[in-house]
Design a protein around this motif. Structure first.
Motif, PDB file in Angstrom:
ATOM      1  N   MET A  74       0.754  -1.201  -0.163  1.00  0.00           N
ATOM      2  CA  MET A  74      -0.059  -0.011   0.307  1.00  0.00           C
ATOM      3  C   MET A  74       0.817   1.178   0.084  1.00  0.00           C
ATOM      4  SD  MET A  74      -2.951   1.287   2.799  1.00  0.00           S
ATOM      5  CE  MET A  74      -1.859   0.452   4.371  1.00  0.00           C
ATOM      6  N   ARG A  75       0.511   2.239  -0.762  1.00  0.00           N
ATOM      7  CA  ARG A  75       1.392   3.647  -0.852  1.00  0.00           C
ATOM      8  C   ARG A  75       0.470   4.462  -0.062  1.00  0.00           C
ATOM      9  NH1 ARG A  75       2.993   6.329  -5.817  1.00  0.00           N
ATOM     10  NH2 ARG A  75       0.537   6.983  -5.562  1.00  0.00           N
ATOM     11  N   ALA A  76       1.481   5.226   0.680  1.00  0.00           N
ATOM     12  CA  ALA A  76       0.965   6.109   1.768  1.00  0.00           C
ATOM     13  C   ALA A  76       1.966   7.411   1.610  1.00  0.00           C
ATOM     14  CB  ALA A  76       1.104   5.642   3.249  1.00  0.00           C
ATOM     15  N   LEU A 102       5.996   3.506   0.029  1.00  0.00           N
ATOM     16  CA  LEU A 102       5.445   2.132   0.348  1.00  0.00           C
ATOM     17  C   LEU A 102       5.303   2.020   1.934  1.00  0.00           C
ATOM     18  CD1 LEU A 102       4.259  -0.291  -1.117  1.00  0.00           C
ATOM     19  CD2 LEU A 102       6.625  -1.275  -1.025  1.00  0.00           C
ATOM     20  N   LEU A 103       4.138   1.722   2.277  1.00  0.00           N
ATOM     21  CA  LEU A 103       3.934   1.504   3.648  1.00  0.00           C
ATOM     22  C   LEU A 103       3.797  -0.140   3.822  1.00  0.00           C
ATOM     23  CD1 LEU A 103       3.661   2.560   6.438  1.00  0.00           C
ATOM     24  CD2 LEU A 103       1.075   2.477   6.085  1.00  0.00           C
ATOM     25  N   ASP A 139      16.063  -3.612  10.915  1.00  0.00           N
ATOM     26  CA  ASP A 139      15.260  -3.693   9.764  1.00  0.00           C
ATOM     27  C   ASP A 139      13.721  -3.646  10.014  1.00  0.00           C
ATOM     28  OD1 ASP A 139      15.145  -6.214  10.959  1.00  0.00           O
ATOM     29  OD2 ASP A 139      15.501  -7.180   9.087  1.00  0.00           O
ATOM     30  N   ALA A 140      13.178  -3.494  11.364  1.00  0.00           N
ATOM     31  CA  ALA A 140      12.100  -3.399  11.422  1.00  0.00           C
ATOM     32  C   ALA A 140      11.354  -1.903  11.477  1.00  0.00           C
ATOM     33  CB  ALA A 140      11.646  -3.900  13.107  1.00  0.00           C
ATOM     34  N   PRO A 141      10.134  -1.877  11.162  1.00  0.00           N
ATOM     35  CA  PRO A 141       9.439  -0.353  11.143  1.00  0.00           C
ATOM     36  C   PRO A 141       9.798   0.366  12.301  1.00  0.00           C
ATOM     37  CG  PRO A 141       7.866  -2.117  10.498  1.00  0.00           C
ATOM     38  CD  PRO A 141       8.931  -2.768  11.082  1.00  0.00           C
TER      39      PRO A 141
END
Length: 82
Positions: free
Chosen positions: A1-3, A21-22, A52-54
């Motif tokens: 999904m784009r945000a 990109l989310l 590497d995590a959000p």
């Protein structure tokens, strides 16, 4: 999904930055393919996360606009890069 981050002030939509990109999704929200939606989201910093995590967890607060692109356009955006 784009945000994309957007701020609303007296019905004026100001876009901050560009689309991205989310990958980690938004809690409480399910994307509806074929629809363009504007939702209010709160971001919570994630502590003790792998490199590497959000950086944030996103939680949906409410749905502001939902349209089918071929029938109606989303409100125009005043472009701003902050």
């Amino acid at each position: 999904m784009r945000a994309r981050q957007v701020r609303w002030d007296r019905n004026t939509k100001t876009c901050l930055g560009s689309w991205h990109l989310l990958t980690n999704g938004i809690e409480g929200y399910t994307h509806n393919p074929g629809r363009h939606e504007i939702i209010a989201v709160q971001a919570f910093p994630l502590a003790e996360r792998p490199r590497d995590a959000p950086e944030y967890a996103y939680v949906m607060q409410w749905l502001r606009v939902s349209v089918i692109p071929s029938l109606k356009q989303l409100p125009d955006c005043v472009e701003r890069d902050y």
